[in-house]
Scaffold this motif. Structure first.
Motif, PDB file in Angstrom:
ATOM      1  N   PRO A   1       0.801  -1.207   0.000  1.00  0.00           N
ATOM      2  CA  PRO A   1       0.000   0.000   0.000  1.00  0.00           C
ATOM      3  C   PRO A   1       0.841   1.268   0.000  1.00  0.00           C
ATOM      4  N   THR A   2       0.452   2.212  -0.836  1.00  0.00           N
ATOM      5  CA  THR A   2       1.110   3.507  -0.891  1.00  0.00           C
ATOM      6  C   THR A   2       0.275   4.500  -0.104  1.00  0.00           C
ATOM      7  N   TYR A   3       0.866   5.676   0.221  1.00  0.00           N
ATOM      8  CA  TYR A   3       0.132   6.525   1.154  1.00  0.00           C
ATOM      9  C   TYR A   3       0.411   8.011   1.037  1.00  0.00           C
ATOM     10  N   GLN A   4       1.497   8.451   0.424  1.00  0.00           N
ATOM     11  CA  GLN A   4       1.880   9.848   0.504  1.00  0.00           C
ATOM     12  C   GLN A   4       1.116  10.734  -0.481  1.00  0.00           C
ATOM     13  N   ARG A   5       0.919  12.003  -0.080  1.00  0.00           N
ATOM     14  CA  ARG A   5       0.408  13.031  -0.973  1.00  0.00           C
ATOM     15  C   ARG A   5       1.566  13.662  -1.720  1.00  0.00           C
ATOM     16  N   LEU A   6       1.256  14.292  -2.844  1.00  0.00           N
ATOM     17  CA  LEU A   6       2.257  15.120  -3.509  1.00  0.00           C
ATOM     18  C   LEU A   6       2.570  16.319  -2.628  1.00  0.00           C
ATOM     19  N   LEU A   7       3.772  16.848  -2.807  1.00  0.00           N
ATOM     20  CA  LEU A   7       4.149  18.041  -2.069  1.00  0.00           C
ATOM     21  C   LEU A   7       3.190  19.180  -2.359  1.00  0.00           C
ATOM     22  N   SER A   8       3.053  20.077  -1.383  1.00  0.00           N
ATOM     23  CA  SER A   8       2.302  21.307  -1.612  1.00  0.00           C
ATOM     24  C   SER A   8       3.235  22.321  -2.252  1.00  0.00           C
ATOM     25  N   ALA A   9       2.958  22.662  -3.511  1.00  0.00           N
ATOM     26  CA  ALA A   9       3.823  23.594  -4.237  1.00  0.00           C
ATOM     27  C   ALA A   9       3.866  24.956  -3.554  1.00  0.00           C
ATOM     28  N   LYS A  10       2.787  25.325  -2.847  1.00  0.00           N
ATOM     29  CA  LYS A  10       2.746  26.621  -2.173  1.00  0.00           C
ATOM     30  C   LYS A  10       3.625  26.628  -0.926  1.00  0.00           C
ATOM     31  N   ARG A  11       3.730  25.483  -0.241  1.00  0.00           N
ATOM     32  CA  ARG A  11       4.486  25.422   1.005  1.00  0.00           C
ATOM     33  C   ARG A  11       5.986  25.361   0.778  1.00  0.00           C
ATOM     34  N   LEU A  12       6.397  24.723  -0.309  1.00  0.00           N
ATOM     35  CA  LEU A  12       7.813  24.420  -0.500  1.00  0.00           C
ATOM     36  C   LEU A  12       8.713  25.664  -0.530  1.00  0.00           C
ATOM     37  N   PRO A  13       8.371  26.712  -1.320  1.00  0.00           N
ATOM     38  CA  PRO A  13       9.251  27.891  -1.339  1.00  0.00           C
ATOM     39  C   PRO A  13       9.402  28.532   0.042  1.00  0.00           C
ATOM     40  N   GLY A  14       8.332  28.532   0.819  1.00  0.00           N
ATOM     41  CA  GLY A  14       8.389  29.106   2.156  1.00  0.00           C
ATOM     42  C   GLY A  14       9.347  28.340   3.050  1.00  0.00           C
ATOM     43  N   ILE A  15       9.341  27.011   2.933  1.00  0.00           N
ATOM     44  CA  ILE A  15      10.244  26.187   3.730  1.00  0.00           C
ATOM     45  C   ILE A  15      11.691  26.428   3.303  1.00  0.00           C
ATOM     46  N   THR A  16      11.918  26.522   1.988  1.00  0.00           N
ATOM     47  CA  THR A  16      13.267  26.786   1.484  1.00  0.00           C
ATOM     48  C   THR A  16      13.776  28.133   1.986  1.00  0.00           C
ATOM     49  N   ASN A  17      12.932  29.162   1.925  1.00  0.00           N
ATOM     50  CA  ASN A  17      13.330  30.486   2.420  1.00  0.00           C
ATOM     51  C   ASN A  17      13.628  30.450   3.912  1.00  0.00           C
ATOM     52  N   PHE A  18      12.831  29.702   4.644  1.00  0.00           N
ATOM     53  CA  PHE A  18      13.045  29.553   6.086  1.00  0.00           C
ATOM     54  C   PHE A  18      14.430  28.963   6.371  1.00  0.00           C
ATOM     55  N   ILE A  19      14.788  27.912   5.634  1.00  0.00           N
ATOM     56  CA  ILE A  19      16.096  27.273   5.809  1.00  0.00           C
ATOM     57  C   ILE A  19      17.218  28.212   5.364  1.00  0.00           C
ATOM     58  N   GLN A  20      16.996  28.868   4.234  1.00  0.00           N
ATOM     59  CA  GLN A  20      18.015  29.758   3.665  1.00  0.00           C
ATOM     60  C   GLN A  20      18.329  30.911   4.629  1.00  0.00           C
ATOM     61  N   ASN A  21      17.341  31.317   5.407  1.00  0.00           N
ATOM     62  CA  ASN A  21      17.530  32.421   6.351  1.00  0.00           C
ATOM     63  C   ASN A  21      17.964  31.947   7.733  1.00  0.00           C
ATOM     64  N   GLY A  22      18.470  30.728   7.800  1.00  0.00           N
ATOM     65  CA  GLY A  22      19.022  30.229   9.061  1.00  0.00           C
ATOM     66  C   GLY A  22      18.074  29.383   9.874  1.00  0.00           C
ATOM     67  N   GLY A  23      16.852  29.155   9.375  1.00  0.00           N
ATOM     68  CA  GLY A  23      15.908  28.331  10.114  1.00  0.00           C
ATOM     69  C   GLY A  23      16.267  26.853  10.043  1.00  0.00           C
ATOM     70  N   TYR A  24      15.740  26.091  10.972  1.00  0.00           N
ATOM     71  CA  TYR A  24      16.010  24.661  10.977  1.00  0.00           C
ATOM     72  C   TYR A  24      14.856  23.925  11.654  1.00  0.00           C
TER      73      TYR A  24
END
Length: 773
Positions: free
Chosen positions: A270-293
């Motif tokens: 059985p498989t289970y995962q959803r596709l990534l949320s395209a809207k969420r991904l850039p925000g997470i990348t920016n968060f990491i890029q600005n020192g977030g973890y």
């Protein structure tokens, strides 16, 4: 084969392109479904004979276009897919040939050749104009025949990159033998489902799409023979061994694979995962890029079952502590594509893909080894239970894997409904094949109306947690069979076959447009599934078939009743058609079902499914007239009472307290009677234009207003209990909101009819406003 000479190498490179401007121009042309050209007027006349169509006429030239041939259009579509994936070294035309052997004819024309930084993709494209069943044995054998020679030639020109051969098909049904042969020979089959999945990846994963794409193409193939060694703690949890470690995001991105709930990954169910949320991904990348973890761990499962070289190894460190059950050591992991299934944390992981820290940061990971898919699914569901809601389609799809072996009867039936719907979607002999949205795969029909239709249909019994409660004698499920797995599989086969044949029969006999408009739509889905379920119940009750009659015995009897239904749709009364097309809201499903059932009931009165009689009463003109009378009397009472109370509360200045309402009423009067200049506003009483919405506004605005002890507040006089909840202002005015909806339905000839229960509510409202009536 000998090495290519310089002339042969140049011959290949001539048909390749890495110039970004030229590639962008090619991409724009290939994305179109038609060819274009600008020609002189004389040439335009000749081209019209070759199916070219004039689009724009200029001063000296004519702009023309014509549809691309099917094969060319498909090759362009696949070429464009690789361009969208970020490949910028592609063949410029269809004349690319690679010499793979010593013989004079040992040349292979390549449809699509995509050169990436890590890998090369050699694509053979096959497309048909309509759905066709065909053997691809000769094509697969052909790829096997020239594979080594083509690999040697490409390695000579482009270096020691990985090379994947791809067979792309469109509109072909491919048998299990050919599918198995492609897997054995490591040829990736890019069919319609895989193409659709990649398009979904492109939308969701954007700049990091290639990690999942490479994992899909090279699953369980080594990236490098050099293993990855990381310090780790080994522990035990929930009966499973697990490892805690820190690893660079880029390393895990290459090894990782997200088990999305799509047809492409069905073999790993059985498989289970959803596709990534395209809207969420850039925000997470920016968060990491600005020192977030993110200090919380990703959860993965290492799948090491494909071969010995894929095994992970844990070497215990010297002088490990004896004070803990955890063990310290070095975990040795094969550096391979798609070996690590991401159970939780895909957004966090892929957020690193576009950051500067993907090689320098390390992220915490909890890793299991060879955990069954069902256990991975359970972890996924447990973690996500209180996080972002899983889509309804995906949740219904997952029911089969979660609840098939449940101890609760109603949960097993949920799983069975899910399994039946997926069987319909996967049946190539059904008109429903690939027409149902399953998991993350979107299509014409939603999963939900099939599930609701089966729940309504009596094809399955009703059940509580511990027992079957209804329809055990008319369903297709053997409730006496204590081998639940066997009973469920047999039932799935019976119901899926029955529904398939009912759909196929109506499809054959009914006009294509009518079939599309009234059967192959979401409201039609619920109604049709429930209809054929109620037919099955009637036929069993009347002794025409038994509970477990074979399909061959059942269908000839069912078809007689389906013919009545088909005749109804073929000669659909205008009033019924308007109602079905225009009705909206919660009553739509019931109206469609009852219209479908009534078409047969009219010809066969004994066919009288549960709920139909009540619905027919709601269509009674006498009932609707009663509702209309109540609406008029309630409005007259309300209007008079409201105006009296306003005058009592505000005295001679009462009109200024409802000035906004007065202005709106005057506007309506002007619209009704014509231009303002045509009549004297002073001679018109503005209260003539008051409607129920105005009354609701006045009541809400003055809800708590009071004058003296003799004045009955609005909140006391106009609070009418029509629901169980009766505590808030909203609860106490639900009756007024209902009344507005009822009145709107009554005044609209195309609106839905009021039910007996709704007319009863109107009677309650009238009685509350006129207790002595």
């Amino acid at each position: 084969m000998a090495r290519l000479n310089e002339e042969q190498i140049m011959g290949i490179k001539e048909h390749m392109c890495s110039d970004e401007k030229k590639l962008a121009s090619l991409y724009r042309a290939k994305k179109k479904s038609y060819d274009e050209c600008s020609v002189s007027f004389n040439e335009a006349e000749e081209r019209k004979k070759q199916d070219w169509v004039e689009v724009v006429t200029l001063k000296t030239k004519v702009r023309m276009q014509r549809p691309k041939p099917v094969g060319v259009a498909f090759e362009d579509k696949i070429w464009s897919m690789f361009y969208d994936l970020g490949f910028r070294y592609l063949n410029r035309d269809e004349h690319l040939e690679i010499k793979w052997g010593e013989g004079g004819g040992d040349h292979k024309q390549i449809d699509v050749l995509a050169i990436g930084e890590e890998a090369i993709f050699v694509v053979e494209c096959k497309a048909a104009t309509k759905l066709t069943t065909s053997s691809f044995k000769s094509v697969i054998d052909g790829i096997e025949h020239y594979r080594e020679g083509v690999i040697r030639a490409l390695h000579q020109i482009y270096g020691d990159k990985k090379i994947k051969f791809v067979l792309a098909t469109d509109n072909y049904r491919i048998g299990e033998e050919d599918t198995k042969r492609m897997v054995e020979k490591k040829i990736f089959h890019l069919n319609e489902n895989a193409y659709k999945y990649i398009q979904g990846l492109l939308k969701s994963y954007k700049f990091c799409v290639n990690y999942q794409f490479y994992g899909m193409m090279f699953k369980n193939e080594l990236i490098s023979s050099k293993r990855i060694r990381v310090p780790a703690l080994k522990g035990k949890m929930g009966g499973f061994d697990y490892y805690m470690m820190s690893i660079e995001p880029e390393t895990l991105l290459k090894m990782g694979f997200v088990l999305h709930r799509t047809k492409v990954n069905d073999s790993m169910a059985p498989t289970y995962q959803r596709l990534l949320s395209a809207k969420r991904l850039p925000g997470i990348t920016n968060f990491i890029q600005n020192g977030g973890y993110f200090p919380n761990s990703l959860i993965v499962n290492f799948d090491t079952t494909s071969s010995k070289k894929m095994k992970i190894q844990f070497d215990l460190a010297e002088n490990s502590s004896e004070d803990s059950n955890a063990q310290l050591g070095i975990l040795s992991i094969p550096n391979a594509y798609g070996i690590a299934y991401i159970i939780d944390g895909q957004h966090r992981l892929y957020g690193y893909a576009g950051s500067d820290y993907k090689r320098t940061n390390t992220i915490p990971v909890v890793a299991f080894e060879n955990m069954e898919s069902r256990e991975q699914l359970q972890i996924f569901m447990d973690i996500n239970e209180n996080q972002k809601a899983v889509s309804k389609n995906l949740r219904l799809d997952l029911e089969e894997d979660i609840n098939w072996e449940s101890l609760q009867v109603d949960s097993r039936l949920k799983a069975l409904r899910s399994s039946i719907i997926k069987a319909l979607a996967a049946d190539s002999g059904s008109v429903l094949a690939n027409k149902i949205s399953v998991g993350e795969d979107s299509s014409d029909l939603n999963f939900t109306p099939f599930d609701n239709g089966l729940l309504q249909s009596s094809l399955l019994p009703r059940a509580s947690k511990q027992s079957y409660t209804k329809d055990t004698d008319v369903c297709m499920y053997d409730t006496q069979n204590l081998d639940h797995d066997k009973a469920m599989n047999e039932c799935k086969k019976r119901i899926a076959s029955y529904l398939r044949e009912c759909y196929n029969y109506v499809h054959r006999e009914l006009d294509e447009k009518l079939f599309k408009d009234f059967i192959m739509c979401n409201r039609g889905t619920y109604a049709f599934v429930a209809l054929v379920g109620s037919l099955n119940k009637y036929l069993i009750k009347s002794g025409q078939v038994t509970q477990f009659s074979s399909l061959a015995e059942r269908m000839p009897v069912v078809k007689k009743y389906l013919d009545i239904f088909i005749d109804y749709l073929s000669n659909l009364p205008v009033t019924d058609e308007n109602e079905l097309r225009l009705i909206r809201g919660q009553q739509a499903e019931r109206t469609w079902l009852c219209r479908f059932q009534n078409s047969i009931h009219t010809e066969v009165p004994d066919f009288n499914p549960d709920g139909l009689e009540s619905w027919l009463k709601s269509q009674d003109t006498g009932l609707q007239q009663k509702a209309k009378d109540y609406a008029e009397k309630i409005f007259t009472t309300l209007k008079g009472r409201i105006l009296e109370k306003l005058q009592e509360l505000y005295g001679d200045n009462w009109e200024s307290s409802v000035n906004d309402t007065k202005k709106e009423c005057l506007k309506r009067l002007i619209t009704l009677h014509g231009d303002e200049d045509d009549f004297d506003l002073q001679e018109i009483e503005w209260t003539e234009a008051i409607d129920l919405n105005d009354i609701k506004t006045i009541i809400e605005k003055n809800w708590s207003q009071s004058k003296d002890s003799t004045f009955v507040p609005f909140k006391k006089e106009f609070a009418i209990p029509v629901n169980e909840q009766f505590s808030t202002k909203v609860d106490k005015l639900v009756w007024l909101s209902d009344l507005i909806k009822f009145t709107k339905a009554i005044s609209d000839p195309k609106g839905k009819k009021l039910s007996p229960q709704q007319v009863d509510e109107m009677e309650l409202i009238y009685g509350s406003l006129n207790p002595e009536a």
